[in-house]
Design a protein around this motif. Structure first.
Motif, PDB file in Angstrom:
ATOM      1  N   SER A   1      31.134  54.994  43.372  1.00  0.00           N
ATOM      2  CA  SER A   1      31.643  53.640  43.586  1.00  0.00           C
ATOM      3  C   SER A   1      30.919  52.912  44.710  1.00  0.00           C
ATOM      4  CB  SER A   1      33.147  53.689  43.892  1.00  0.00           C
ATOM      5  OG  SER A   1      33.399  54.354  45.120  1.00  0.00           O
TER       6      SER A   1
ATOM      7  N   ALA B   1      36.192  49.514  31.378  1.00  0.00           N
ATOM      8  CA  ALA B   1      35.400  48.633  32.234  1.00  0.00           C
ATOM      9  C   ALA B   1      35.635  47.179  31.858  1.00  0.00           C
ATOM     10  CB  ALA B   1      33.920  48.986  32.102  1.00  0.00           C
ATOM     11  N   GLU B   2      35.798  46.926  30.570  1.00  0.00           N
ATOM     12  CA  GLU B   2      36.033  45.560  30.111  1.00  0.00           C
ATOM     13  C   GLU B   2      37.339  45.013  30.664  1.00  0.00           C
ATOM     14  OE1 GLU B   2      34.853  48.018  28.265  1.00  0.00           O
ATOM     15  OE2 GLU B   2      32.829  47.169  28.035  1.00  0.00           O
TER      16      GLU B   2
ATOM     17  N   HIS C   1      38.761  45.911  33.469  1.00  0.00           N
ATOM     18  CA  HIS C   1      38.540  45.643  34.897  1.00  0.00           C
ATOM     19  C   HIS C   1      37.758  44.348  35.096  1.00  0.00           C
ATOM     20  CE1 HIS C   1      40.255  49.255  36.624  1.00  0.00           C
ATOM     21  NE2 HIS C   1      39.594  50.010  35.773  1.00  0.00           N
ATOM     22  N   MET C   2      36.845  44.054  34.196  1.00  0.00           N
ATOM     23  CA  MET C   2      36.064  42.831  34.302  1.00  0.00           C
ATOM     24  C   MET C   2      36.933  41.597  34.137  1.00  0.00           C
ATOM     25  SD  MET C   2      32.487  43.777  32.312  1.00  0.00           S
ATOM     26  CE  MET C   2      31.772  42.184  32.692  1.00  0.00           C
TER      27      MET C   2
ATOM     28  N   ASN D   1      38.872  41.273  37.399  1.00  0.00           N
ATOM     29  CA  ASN D   1      38.042  41.143  38.603  1.00  0.00           C
ATOM     30  C   ASN D   1      36.735  40.422  38.262  1.00  0.00           C
ATOM     31  OD1 ASN D   1      39.661  43.081  40.488  1.00  0.00           O
ATOM     32  ND2 ASN D   1      39.322  44.265  38.615  1.00  0.00           N
TER      33      ASN D   1
ATOM     34  N   TRP E   1      33.470  40.967  40.275  1.00  0.00           N
ATOM     35  CA  TRP E   1      32.778  42.249  40.262  1.00  0.00           C
ATOM     36  C   TRP E   1      31.622  42.228  39.269  1.00  0.00           C
ATOM     37  CZ3 TRP E   1      36.658  46.927  40.267  1.00  0.00           C
ATOM     38  CH2 TRP E   1      37.582  46.760  41.319  1.00  0.00           C
TER      39      TRP E   1
ATOM     40  N   ARG F   1      29.354  44.185  36.352  1.00  0.00           N
ATOM     41  CA  ARG F   1      29.711  45.118  35.284  1.00  0.00           C
ATOM     42  C   ARG F   1      29.552  46.565  35.780  1.00  0.00           C
ATOM     43  NH1 ARG F   1      30.830  45.774  30.133  1.00  0.00           N
ATOM     44  NH2 ARG F   1      29.974  47.558  28.992  1.00  0.00           N
TER      45      ARG F   1
ATOM     46  N   ASP G   1      30.072  47.756  38.763  1.00  0.00           N
ATOM     47  CA  ASP G   1      31.218  48.152  39.579  1.00  0.00           C
ATOM     48  C   ASP G   1      32.451  48.395  38.722  1.00  0.00           C
ATOM     49  OD1 ASP G   1      29.787  48.044  41.960  1.00  0.00           O
ATOM     50  OD2 ASP G   1      30.223  45.922  42.275  1.00  0.00           O
ATOM     51  N   CYS G   2      32.604  47.639  37.643  1.00  0.00           N
ATOM     52  CA  CYS G   2      33.739  47.845  36.744  1.00  0.00           C
ATOM     53  C   CYS G   2      33.616  49.181  36.016  1.00  0.00           C
ATOM     54  CB  CYS G   2      33.832  46.693  35.746  1.00  0.00           C
ATOM     55  SG  CYS G   2      34.300  45.106  36.488  1.00  0.00           S
TER      56      CYS G   2
ATOM     57  N   ARG H   1      34.411  51.889  38.494  1.00  0.00           N
ATOM     58  CA  ARG H   1      35.856  51.936  38.767  1.00  0.00           C
ATOM     59  C   ARG H   1      36.559  52.748  37.694  1.00  0.00           C
ATOM     60  NH1 ARG H   1      39.972  52.942  40.750  1.00  0.00           N
ATOM     61  NH2 ARG H   1      41.813  51.627  40.988  1.00  0.00           N
TER      62      ARG H   1
ATOM     63  N   ASN I   1      32.855  45.603  46.612  1.00  0.00           N
ATOM     64  CA  ASN I   1      32.469  44.989  45.351  1.00  0.00           C
ATOM     65  C   ASN I   1      32.395  43.466  45.452  1.00  0.00           C
ATOM     66  OD1 ASN I   1      32.573  47.568  44.344  1.00  0.00           O
ATOM     67  ND2 ASN I   1      34.425  47.286  43.154  1.00  0.00           N
TER      68      ASN I   1
END
Length: 248
Positions: free
Chosen positions: A29, A138-139, A141-142, A145, A148, A150, A152-153, A156, A231
Protein backbone atom coordinates in the motif's frame (compact mmCIF):
# COMPACT_ATOMS: atom_id res chain seq x y z
CA UNK A 1 14.43 -10.54 10.22
CA UNK A 2 11.12 -11.44 8.59
CA UNK A 3 11.34 -11.50 4.81
CA UNK A 4 7.69 -10.42 4.60
CA UNK A 5 8.37 -6.91 3.38
CA UNK A 6 8.57 -4.75 0.28
CA UNK A 7 11.63 -2.73 -0.76
CA UNK A 8 12.29 0.15 -3.11
CA UNK A 9 15.51 1.89 -4.14
CA UNK A 10 19.08 0.78 -3.72
CA UNK A 11 20.27 -0.95 -0.50
CA UNK A 12 23.46 1.11 -0.83
CA UNK A 13 21.58 4.43 -0.72
CA UNK A 14 22.84 6.90 1.88
CA UNK A 15 19.39 7.38 3.41
CA UNK A 16 16.86 4.86 4.67
CA UNK A 17 13.11 4.96 5.31
CA UNK A 18 10.88 2.53 7.20
CA UNK A 19 7.13 2.55 6.43
CA UNK A 20 4.55 0.95 8.76
CA UNK A 21 1.13 0.26 7.23
CA UNK A 22 -2.29 0.33 8.89
CA UNK A 23 -4.89 -2.29 9.74
CA UNK A 24 -6.14 -4.52 6.87
CA UNK A 25 -3.39 -3.19 4.59
CA UNK A 26 -0.01 -4.50 3.47
CA UNK A 27 3.46 -3.27 2.60
CA UNK A 28 2.33 -2.83 -1.02
CA UNK A 29 0.00 0.00 0.00
CA UNK A 30 3.05 2.29 0.32
CA UNK A 31 3.89 2.05 -3.39
CA UNK A 32 3.23 5.72 -4.21
CA UNK A 33 5.10 7.26 -1.27
CA UNK A 34 7.89 4.68 -1.52
CA UNK A 35 8.49 5.58 -5.16
CA UNK A 36 8.73 9.27 -4.24
CA UNK A 37 11.23 8.48 -1.48
CA UNK A 38 13.30 6.23 -3.73
CA UNK A 39 13.46 9.04 -6.29
CA UNK A 40 14.92 11.24 -3.53
CA UNK A 41 17.70 8.74 -2.88
CA UNK A 42 16.19 6.63 -0.09
CA UNK A 43 16.35 2.88 0.37
CA UNK A 44 12.79 2.12 1.49
CA UNK A 45 11.61 -0.86 3.54
CA UNK A 46 7.96 -1.58 4.34
CA UNK A 47 7.36 -4.64 6.57
CA UNK A 48 4.08 -6.55 6.66
CA UNK A 49 2.60 -6.47 10.15
CA UNK A 50 1.51 -9.61 11.98
CA UNK A 51 -1.93 -10.76 10.85
CA UNK A 52 -1.45 -9.11 7.45
CA UNK A 53 -0.18 -10.37 4.05
CA UNK A 54 -0.89 -13.97 5.12
CA UNK A 55 1.09 -13.59 8.38
CA UNK A 56 -1.09 -15.41 10.90
CA UNK A 57 -0.63 -14.93 14.63
CA UNK A 58 -2.49 -15.05 17.94
CA UNK A 59 -0.96 -12.05 19.70
CA UNK A 60 -2.44 -8.82 18.36
CA UNK A 61 -1.13 -6.48 21.03
CA UNK A 62 0.52 -3.38 19.59
CA UNK A 63 3.56 -4.20 21.72
CA UNK A 64 3.78 -7.59 19.98
CA UNK A 65 3.64 -5.89 16.60
CA UNK A 66 6.53 -3.67 17.63
CA UNK A 67 8.55 -6.57 19.03
CA UNK A 68 8.08 -8.43 15.75
CA UNK A 69 9.75 -5.48 14.01
CA UNK A 70 12.72 -5.34 16.39
CA UNK A 71 14.98 -7.22 13.91
CA UNK A 72 14.70 -4.23 11.55
CA UNK A 73 16.85 -2.39 14.10
CA UNK A 74 19.41 -5.15 14.67
CA UNK A 75 23.12 -4.31 14.57
CA UNK A 76 22.22 -0.69 15.31
CA UNK A 77 20.38 -0.28 11.99
CA UNK A 78 18.97 3.22 11.74
CA UNK A 79 16.50 5.13 9.56
CA UNK A 80 16.38 8.76 8.54
CA UNK A 81 12.59 8.63 8.22
CA UNK A 82 9.93 6.38 9.75
CA UNK A 83 6.30 6.78 8.65
CA UNK A 84 3.31 5.10 10.27
CA UNK A 85 -0.29 5.22 9.07
CA UNK A 86 -3.40 4.62 11.22
CA UNK A 87 -2.67 1.54 13.38
CA UNK A 88 0.89 1.89 12.11
CA UNK A 89 1.11 5.16 14.02
CA UNK A 90 0.70 3.42 17.37
CA UNK A 91 3.13 0.71 16.29
CA UNK A 92 5.67 3.32 15.21
CA UNK A 93 5.54 5.04 18.60
CA UNK A 94 6.14 1.66 20.23
CA UNK A 95 9.37 1.40 18.20
CA UNK A 96 10.94 4.44 19.90
CA UNK A 97 12.94 2.32 22.42
CA UNK A 98 14.58 0.45 19.50
CA UNK A 99 15.96 3.56 17.80
CA UNK A 100 19.71 4.26 17.98
CA UNK A 101 20.37 7.01 20.54
CA UNK A 102 22.44 9.27 18.31
CA UNK A 103 20.84 9.04 14.86
CA UNK A 104 18.64 12.00 13.93
CA UNK A 105 15.29 10.51 12.94
CA UNK A 106 12.18 12.09 11.47
CA UNK A 107 8.95 10.31 12.37
CA UNK A 108 5.71 11.08 10.54
CA UNK A 109 2.40 9.75 11.82
CA UNK A 110 -0.46 9.77 9.31
CA UNK A 111 -3.86 10.11 11.00
CA UNK A 112 -2.74 7.69 13.75
CA UNK A 113 -5.29 5.85 15.88
CA UNK A 114 -4.06 6.87 19.32
CA UNK A 115 -7.21 6.99 21.47
CA UNK A 116 -10.46 5.04 21.18
CA UNK A 117 -13.51 5.16 23.43
CA UNK A 118 -15.58 2.01 24.07
CA UNK A 119 -18.06 3.29 21.51
CA UNK A 120 -15.28 3.81 18.94
CA UNK A 121 -13.98 0.30 19.57
CA UNK A 122 -17.43 -1.23 19.06
CA UNK A 123 -17.90 0.67 15.80
CA UNK A 124 -14.45 -0.18 14.42
CA UNK A 125 -14.79 -3.83 15.43
CA UNK A 126 -17.94 -4.11 13.34
CA UNK A 127 -16.27 -2.23 10.50
CA UNK A 128 -13.28 -4.60 10.36
CA UNK A 129 -15.49 -7.70 10.63
CA UNK A 130 -17.58 -6.54 7.69
CA UNK A 131 -14.56 -5.41 5.68
CA UNK A 132 -12.73 -8.73 5.96
CA UNK A 133 -15.87 -10.84 5.46
CA UNK A 134 -16.79 -9.27 2.12
CA UNK A 135 -13.80 -8.05 0.13
CA UNK A 136 -14.64 -5.01 -1.95
CA UNK A 137 -13.27 -4.75 -5.47
CA UNK A 138 -10.87 -2.10 -6.74
CA UNK A 139 -13.72 -0.68 -8.80
CA UNK A 140 -15.84 -0.22 -5.69
CA UNK A 141 -12.99 1.60 -3.96
CA UNK A 142 -12.61 3.85 -6.99
CA UNK A 143 -16.25 4.90 -6.77
CA UNK A 144 -15.91 5.84 -3.09
CA UNK A 145 -12.46 7.40 -3.44
CA UNK A 146 -12.29 9.38 -6.70
CA UNK A 147 -9.07 11.10 -5.59
CA UNK A 148 -7.22 7.76 -5.46
CA UNK A 149 -5.33 6.27 -8.37
CA UNK A 150 -6.44 2.93 -9.76
CA UNK A 151 -3.19 1.47 -8.42
CA UNK A 152 -4.04 2.53 -4.86
CA UNK A 153 -7.55 1.09 -5.16
CA UNK A 154 -6.15 -2.24 -6.33
CA UNK A 155 -3.65 -2.30 -3.46
CA UNK A 156 -6.39 -1.45 -0.97
CA UNK A 157 -8.42 -4.44 -2.12
CA UNK A 158 -5.31 -6.63 -2.09
CA UNK A 159 -4.44 -5.67 1.48
CA UNK A 160 -7.86 -6.64 2.81
CA UNK A 161 -7.87 -9.91 0.86
CA UNK A 162 -4.59 -10.99 2.53
CA UNK A 163 -5.62 -9.94 6.05
CA UNK A 164 -6.34 -12.53 8.74
CA UNK A 165 -9.96 -12.11 9.87
CA UNK A 166 -8.76 -12.64 13.43
CA UNK A 167 -7.04 -9.25 13.28
CA UNK A 168 -10.24 -7.84 14.79
CA UNK A 169 -8.99 -9.37 18.06
CA UNK A 170 -6.66 -6.39 18.19
CA UNK A 171 -9.38 -4.24 19.73
CA UNK A 172 -9.97 -6.72 22.56
CA UNK A 173 -6.29 -7.34 23.24
CA UNK A 174 -5.42 -3.63 23.42
CA UNK A 175 -7.86 -2.47 26.09
CA UNK A 176 -8.01 0.38 26.79
CA UNK A 177 -6.86 1.66 23.41
CA UNK A 178 -4.66 4.55 24.50
CA UNK A 179 -1.27 5.38 22.97
CA UNK A 180 -1.07 9.18 22.97
CA UNK A 181 0.99 9.00 26.18
CA UNK A 182 3.88 7.65 24.11
CA UNK A 183 4.18 11.11 22.55
CA UNK A 184 5.21 12.61 25.88
CA UNK A 185 8.64 10.96 25.95
CA UNK A 186 10.33 11.75 22.66
CA UNK A 187 14.09 11.05 22.50
CA UNK A 188 16.27 14.10 21.95
CA UNK A 189 17.39 12.83 18.53
CA UNK A 190 13.84 12.31 17.24
CA UNK A 191 11.34 14.77 15.77
CA UNK A 192 7.72 13.71 15.31
CA UNK A 193 5.14 15.29 13.04
CA UNK A 194 1.51 14.17 13.22
CA UNK A 195 -0.54 14.80 10.09
CA UNK A 196 -4.20 14.76 11.11
CA UNK A 197 -6.94 14.25 8.55
CA UNK A 198 -9.83 16.68 8.26
CA UNK A 199 -12.15 15.86 11.21
CA UNK A 200 -15.08 16.24 8.81
CA UNK A 201 -13.71 13.31 6.79
CA UNK A 202 -12.08 11.06 9.39
CA UNK A 203 -12.77 10.23 13.04
CA UNK A 204 -9.51 8.40 13.75
CA UNK A 205 -7.37 11.21 15.16
CA UNK A 206 -8.08 14.65 16.56
CA UNK A 207 -5.75 17.42 17.68
CA UNK A 208 -6.89 16.87 21.27
CA UNK A 209 -5.27 13.42 21.07
CA UNK A 210 -1.88 15.12 20.58
CA UNK A 211 -0.15 16.36 23.77
CA UNK A 212 0.51 20.11 23.80
CA UNK A 213 3.84 21.80 24.54
CA UNK A 214 5.97 18.71 23.90
CA UNK A 215 9.38 19.51 22.49
CA UNK A 216 10.14 18.06 19.04
CA UNK A 217 6.43 17.32 18.42
CA UNK A 218 4.36 19.09 15.76
CA UNK A 219 0.82 18.48 14.52
CA UNK A 220 -1.03 19.72 11.47
CA UNK A 221 -4.61 19.24 10.28
CA UNK A 222 -4.92 18.65 6.54
CA UNK A 223 -8.12 20.38 5.48
CA UNK A 224 -10.06 18.46 2.85
CA UNK A 225 -7.92 15.32 3.20
CA UNK A 226 -9.33 12.05 4.54
CA UNK A 227 -7.80 9.15 6.46
CA UNK A 228 -5.74 7.84 3.54
CA UNK A 229 -3.27 10.71 3.40
CA UNK A 230 -0.66 8.71 1.46
CA UNK A 231 -3.17 8.17 -1.35
CA UNK A 232 -4.79 11.61 -1.36
CA UNK A 233 -1.93 13.97 -0.57
CA UNK A 234 1.54 12.36 -0.67
CA UNK A 235 3.11 15.80 -1.13
CA UNK A 236 2.06 16.71 2.43
CA UNK A 237 4.22 13.81 3.62
CA UNK A 238 7.19 14.71 1.47
CA UNK A 239 7.03 18.32 2.65
CA UNK A 240 7.76 17.17 6.22
CA UNK A 241 10.84 15.16 5.29
CA UNK A 242 14.16 17.06 5.43
CA UNK A 243 15.48 16.87 1.90
CA UNK A 244 18.41 18.59 0.18
CA UNK A 245 16.43 20.89 -2.10
CA UNK A 246 17.94 23.37 -4.54
CA UNK A 247 17.22 26.94 -3.51
CA UNK A 248 15.20 28.99 -5.98
Amino acid sequence: MSTSASQWGSPTASRRALLIHGMTMSSHSWEGVAQLLAAEGFFVIAPNLLGHAWRQCADYRVSAFAEDLRPYFSMNTSYDVIIGHSLGGAVTLSLLPFLPKTKETTIILLDPILELTKENVKFKTTLVINETAKIRTAEEHMVDNPAWSRRDCILRALGVSMCDRAVVEMFRQNTPWSFSGLLKSIPTNVRITVLVSDPKLSDNCYLEHIPCDVERLDAKVLTGIGHWIQNECPDAIMDVIPLPRAKL
